[in-house]
Scaffold this motif. Structure first.
Motif, PDB file in Angstrom:
ATOM      1  N   ASP A 199      20.579  32.065  37.712  1.00 21.56           N
ATOM      2  CA  ASP A 199      19.600  33.066  38.137  1.00 21.56           C
ATOM      3  C   ASP A 199      20.213  34.089  39.088  1.00 21.56           C
ATOM      4  OD1 ASP A 199      17.645  31.784  36.642  1.00 21.56           O
ATOM      5  OD2 ASP A 199      17.030  30.497  38.319  1.00 21.56           O
ATOM      6  N   ASN A 200      21.375  33.764  39.627  1.00 25.64           N
ATOM      7  CA  ASN A 200      22.054  34.660  40.565  1.00 25.64           C
ATOM      8  C   ASN A 200      23.285  35.302  39.920  1.00 25.64           C
ATOM      9  OD1 ASN A 200      20.254  33.952  42.694  1.00 25.64           O
ATOM     10  ND2 ASN A 200      21.442  32.068  43.027  1.00 25.64           N
ATOM     11  N   PHE A 201      23.163  35.654  38.643  1.00 29.14           N
ATOM     12  CA  PHE A 201      24.316  36.172  37.919  1.00 29.14           C
ATOM     13  C   PHE A 201      24.937  37.376  38.610  1.00 29.14           C
ATOM     14  CE2 PHE A 201      25.970  39.229  34.778  1.00 29.14           C
ATOM     15  CZ  PHE A 201      27.054  38.503  34.331  1.00 29.14           C
ATOM     16  N   GLU A 202      24.122  38.313  39.070  1.00 27.16           N
ATOM     17  CA  GLU A 202      24.653  39.527  39.686  1.00 27.16           C
ATOM     18  C   GLU A 202      25.462  39.220  40.939  1.00 27.16           C
ATOM     19  OE1 GLU A 202      24.718  42.594  38.615  1.00 27.16           O
ATOM     20  OE2 GLU A 202      23.696  42.014  36.766  1.00 27.16           O
ATOM     21  N   ASP A 203      25.142  38.128  41.595  1.00 21.50           N
ATOM     22  CA  ASP A 203      25.857  37.770  42.823  1.00 21.50           C
ATOM     23  C   ASP A 203      27.154  37.012  42.559  1.00 21.50           C
ATOM     24  OD1 ASP A 203      23.855  38.917  44.400  1.00 21.50           O
ATOM     25  OD2 ASP A 203      22.666  37.064  44.420  1.00 21.50           O
ATOM     26  N   ILE A 204      27.257  36.405  41.381  1.00 23.67           N
ATOM     27  CA  ILE A 204      28.440  35.575  41.115  1.00 23.67           C
ATOM     28  C   ILE A 204      29.284  36.080  39.948  1.00 23.67           C
ATOM     29  CG2 ILE A 204      27.309  33.514  42.026  1.00 23.67           C
ATOM     30  CD1 ILE A 204      26.894  32.609  39.107  1.00 23.67           C
ATOM     31  N   LYS A 205      28.899  37.205  39.344  1.00 20.80           N
ATOM     32  CA  LYS A 205      29.651  37.659  38.169  1.00 20.80           C
ATOM     33  C   LYS A 205      31.077  38.056  38.526  1.00 20.80           C
ATOM     34  CE  LYS A 205      28.174  42.525  38.086  1.00 20.80           C
ATOM     35  NZ  LYS A 205      27.484  43.563  37.263  1.00 20.80           N
ATOM     36  N   TRP A 206      31.318  38.410  39.808  1.00 16.39           N
ATOM     37  CA  TRP A 206      32.686  38.724  40.223  1.00 16.39           C
ATOM     38  C   TRP A 206      33.588  37.501  40.054  1.00 16.39           C
ATOM     39  CZ3 TRP A 206      34.683  35.722  44.120  1.00 16.39           C
ATOM     40  CH2 TRP A 206      33.768  34.993  44.890  1.00 16.39           C
ATOM     41  N   LEU A 207      33.013  36.320  40.294  1.00 19.54           N
ATOM     42  CA  LEU A 207      33.772  35.086  40.115  1.00 19.54           C
ATOM     43  C   LEU A 207      34.012  34.820  38.625  1.00 19.54           C
ATOM     44  CD1 LEU A 207      35.000  32.633  41.564  1.00 19.54           C
ATOM     45  CD2 LEU A 207      32.782  31.498  41.347  1.00 19.54           C
ATOM     46  N   GLY A 208      33.005  35.116  37.813  1.00 24.87           N
ATOM     47  CA  GLY A 208      33.164  34.948  36.373  1.00 24.87           C
ATOM     48  C   GLY A 208      34.220  35.870  35.803  1.00 24.87           C
ATOM     49  N   GLY A 209      34.286  37.118  36.310  1.00 19.89           N
ATOM     50  CA  GLY A 209      35.312  38.043  35.847  1.00 19.89           C
ATOM     51  C   GLY A 209      36.708  37.546  36.153  1.00 19.89           C
ATOM     52  N   ALA A 210      36.882  37.008  37.365  1.00 22.85           N
ATOM     53  CA  ALA A 210      38.199  36.472  37.736  1.00 22.85           C
ATOM     54  C   ALA A 210      38.560  35.278  36.867  1.00 22.85           C
ATOM     55  CB  ALA A 210      38.185  36.067  39.214  1.00 22.85           C
ATOM     56  N   LEU A 211      37.576  34.406  36.616  1.00 28.48           N
ATOM     57  CA  LEU A 211      37.830  33.229  35.789  1.00 28.48           C
ATOM     58  C   LEU A 211      38.169  33.632  34.357  1.00 28.48           C
ATOM     59  CD1 LEU A 211      37.799  30.154  35.343  1.00 28.48           C
ATOM     60  CD2 LEU A 211      35.329  30.326  34.919  1.00 28.48           C
ATOM     61  N   ALA A 212      37.463  34.613  33.819  1.00 30.40           N
ATOM     62  CA  ALA A 212      37.713  35.043  32.439  1.00 30.40           C
ATOM     63  C   ALA A 212      39.101  35.636  32.296  1.00 30.40           C
ATOM     64  CB  ALA A 212      36.655  36.063  32.015  1.00 30.40           C
ATOM     65  N   CYS A 213      39.497  36.497  33.220  1.00 31.11           N
ATOM     66  CA  CYS A 213      40.815  37.132  33.134  1.00 31.11           C
ATOM     67  C   CYS A 213      41.933  36.103  33.283  1.00 31.11           C
ATOM     68  CB  CYS A 213      40.933  38.209  34.209  1.00 31.11           C
ATOM     69  SG  CYS A 213      42.431  39.211  34.085  1.00 31.11           S
ATOM     70  N   ALA A 214      41.770  35.186  34.241  1.00 33.13           N
ATOM     71  CA  ALA A 214      42.789  34.159  34.456  1.00 33.13           C
ATOM     72  C   ALA A 214      42.894  33.233  33.254  1.00 33.13           C
ATOM     73  CB  ALA A 214      42.474  33.363  35.714  1.00 33.13           C
ATOM     74  N   SER A 215      41.758  32.821  32.707  1.00 37.64           N
ATOM     75  CA  SER A 215      41.761  31.911  31.555  1.00 37.64           C
ATOM     76  C   SER A 215      42.359  32.577  30.326  1.00 37.64           C
ATOM     77  CB  SER A 215      40.333  31.446  31.251  1.00 37.64           C
ATOM     78  OG  SER A 215      39.759  30.784  32.360  1.00 37.64           O
ATOM     79  N   ALA A 216      42.014  33.842  30.113  1.00 37.99           N
ATOM     80  CA  ALA A 216      42.564  34.570  28.957  1.00 37.99           C
ATOM     81  C   ALA A 216      44.073  34.705  29.067  1.00 37.99           C
ATOM     82  CB  ALA A 216      41.908  35.947  28.846  1.00 37.99           C
ATOM     83  N   THR A 217      44.549  35.001  30.275  1.00 35.81           N
ATOM     84  CA  THR A 217      45.998  35.139  30.465  1.00 35.81           C
ATOM     85  C   THR A 217      46.710  33.823  30.184  1.00 35.81           C
ATOM     86  OG1 THR A 217      45.657  36.856  32.135  1.00 35.81           O
ATOM     87  CG2 THR A 217      47.802  35.757  32.115  1.00 35.81           C
ATOM     88  N   ALA A 218      46.148  32.717  30.673  1.00 33.21           N
ATOM     89  CA  ALA A 218      46.769  31.409  30.459  1.00 33.21           C
ATOM     90  C   ALA A 218      46.834  31.073  28.973  1.00 33.21           C
ATOM     91  CB  ALA A 218      45.996  30.333  31.215  1.00 33.21           C
ATOM     92  N   LEU A 219      45.742  31.324  28.249  1.00 30.92           N
ATOM     93  CA  LEU A 219      45.725  30.982  26.829  1.00 30.92           C
ATOM     94  C   LEU A 219      46.632  31.915  26.029  1.00 30.92           C
ATOM     95  CD1 LEU A 219      44.626  29.054  24.780  1.00 30.92           C
ATOM     96  CD2 LEU A 219      42.606  30.509  24.503  1.00 30.92           C
ATOM     97  N   MET A 220      46.686  33.176  26.402  1.00 27.74           N
ATOM     98  CA  MET A 220      47.609  34.095  25.720  1.00 27.74           C
ATOM     99  C   MET A 220      49.055  33.661  25.939  1.00 27.74           C
ATOM    100  SD  MET A 220      46.106  37.985  26.062  1.00 27.74           S
ATOM    101  CE  MET A 220      45.897  37.974  27.856  1.00 27.74           C
ATOM    102  N   ALA A 221      49.364  33.222  27.161  1.00 23.42           N
ATOM    103  CA  ALA A 221      50.730  32.778  27.446  1.00 23.42           C
ATOM    104  C   ALA A 221      51.083  31.549  26.619  1.00 23.42           C
ATOM    105  CB  ALA A 221      50.888  32.482  28.929  1.00 23.42           C
ATOM    106  N   LEU A 222      50.158  30.623  26.480  1.00 19.18           N
ATOM    107  CA  LEU A 222      50.410  29.408  25.705  1.00 19.18           C
ATOM    108  C   LEU A 222      50.572  29.704  24.215  1.00 19.18           C
ATOM    109  CD1 LEU A 222      47.944  26.885  27.404  1.00 19.18           C
ATOM    110  CD2 LEU A 222      50.443  26.771  27.425  1.00 19.18           C
ATOM    111  N   THR A 223      49.890  30.723  23.724  1.00 16.92           N
ATOM    112  CA  THR A 223      49.933  31.039  22.295  1.00 16.92           C
ATOM    113  C   THR A 223      50.898  32.174  21.975  1.00 16.92           C
ATOM    114  OG1 THR A 223      48.028  32.518  22.578  1.00 16.92           O
ATOM    115  CG2 THR A 223      47.573  30.242  21.905  1.00 16.92           C
ATOM    116  N   LYS A 224      51.658  32.642  22.968  1.00 16.84           N
ATOM    117  CA  LYS A 224      52.615  33.741  22.794  1.00 16.84           C
ATOM    118  C   LYS A 224      51.938  35.000  22.261  1.00 16.84           C
ATOM    119  CE  LYS A 224      56.838  31.016  22.171  1.00 16.84           C
ATOM    120  NZ  LYS A 224      58.063  30.829  21.369  1.00 16.84           N
TER     121      LYS A 224
END
Length: 305
Positions: A131-156
């Protein structure tokens, strides 16, 4: 003694390459294969002004085409799809100017964007449950970028603009409304940009340098080698069971190929810190650490010799 995790390595190509067919250039007429980056001879140099001209023309044409096509896709307005996703701007710079970079090759340009779109959408949907998406979406953005980078690195499939795709999928209000529909949007945009890159970049240059990996997939061993001393080569020849341990994975067929030992004798006169790049082989001193991207770049240069 180095921590044990310093020796951890994962190479996804060891599992994928046996299932990837070799390029079909021998079965395609050369005039057609030419526009897919295949060359019978080494491409000629074009100076530094013509690549800038072709990059300007390619970026302008590709971005304009993606925007024009998007305006005429009937399913885009109901899904609130924007005129263009911002990360395509950075992708265009790679695919039309830095065309020899491993980060610009089709595997990275398409695979990285698709992986990032999936992760960005998934993280965005997960955080929208709050319910507090607007207050925590900054954390979601950081998690998404970090997770995408990790998976891209693993898959070349590392593609820097794709990191922006994952981030925007969570923090951009427009893309949040797009939701899972962002994945086909990115696929369409990547396909259009790749098509434009194949046309523009192959007029005077060569693109892509490779489609999947720099090395020939039909060969069991990579062209990337580690230089060993003559003494160590002799030990490896008498102890083949040690070939699977440590840095021995980079040793070039010492046990089976006597010619390699002769090459090592000639290399004794070369400084131990030299990196040797020659057709079909890259030789790197044992003590030199290279990242995955650096290894790919050296192999790309090797293939172009």
């Amino acid at each position: 003694m180095a921590p044990i995790h310093h020796s951890w390595n994962f190479n996804i190509d060891r599992f994928l390459n046996p299932f990837i067919p070799p390029p079909p250039w021998n079965h395609i007429p050369y005039p057609i294969a030419y526009w897919f980056g295949y060359r019978k001879t080494k491409p000629q140099g074009t100076g530094n002004l013509m690549p800038i001209f072709w990059a300007f023309l390619g970026i302008f044409g590709a971005i304009a085409m993606i925007e024009a096509v998007g305006k005429h896709v009937a399913s885009f307005p109901p899904h609130h799809v924007p005129l263009i996703v911002g990360s395509f701007g950075a992708a265009a710079v790679l695919e039309f100017y830095a065309i020899e970079s491993p980060l610009a090759q089709p595997r990275n340009a398409i695979g990285g964007q698709v992986i990032s779109a999936i992760i960005g959408c998934a993280v965005g949907k997960l955080f929208l449950l709050s319910d507090n998406f607007e207050d925590i979406k900054w954390l979601g953005g950081a998690l998404a970028c970090a997770s995408a980078t990790a998976l891209m690195a693993l898959t070349k499939t590392v593609h820097p603009p794709a990191g922006a795709t994952a981030l925007l999928a969570v923090v951009d209000p427009t893309l949040i409304q797009v939701g899972w529909f962002l994945i086909p949007v990115m696929l369409l945009g990547c396909s259009l940009m790749l098509g434009a890159a194949l046309l523009i970049n192959n007029i005077e240059r060569q693109f892509p340098v490779y489609w999947w990996a720099p090395e020939d997939l039909r060969q069991p061993n990579s062209m990337f080698r580690r230089r060993t001393s003559k003494k160590k080569a002799e030990e490896a020849a008498t102890k083949p069971e040690d070939a699977s341990s440590g840095d021995a994975r980079y040793v070039s067929d010492v046990e089976a190929n006597a010619a390699t030992e002769n090459e090592l004798e000639k290399e004794d006169t070369i400084h131990a810190a030299d990196i040797i790049i020659k057709p079909g082989q890259v030789i790197v001193p044992e003590h030199v650490y290279l990242t995955q991207e650096e290894q790919q770049y050296l192999e790309t240069i090797c293939k172009r010799l």
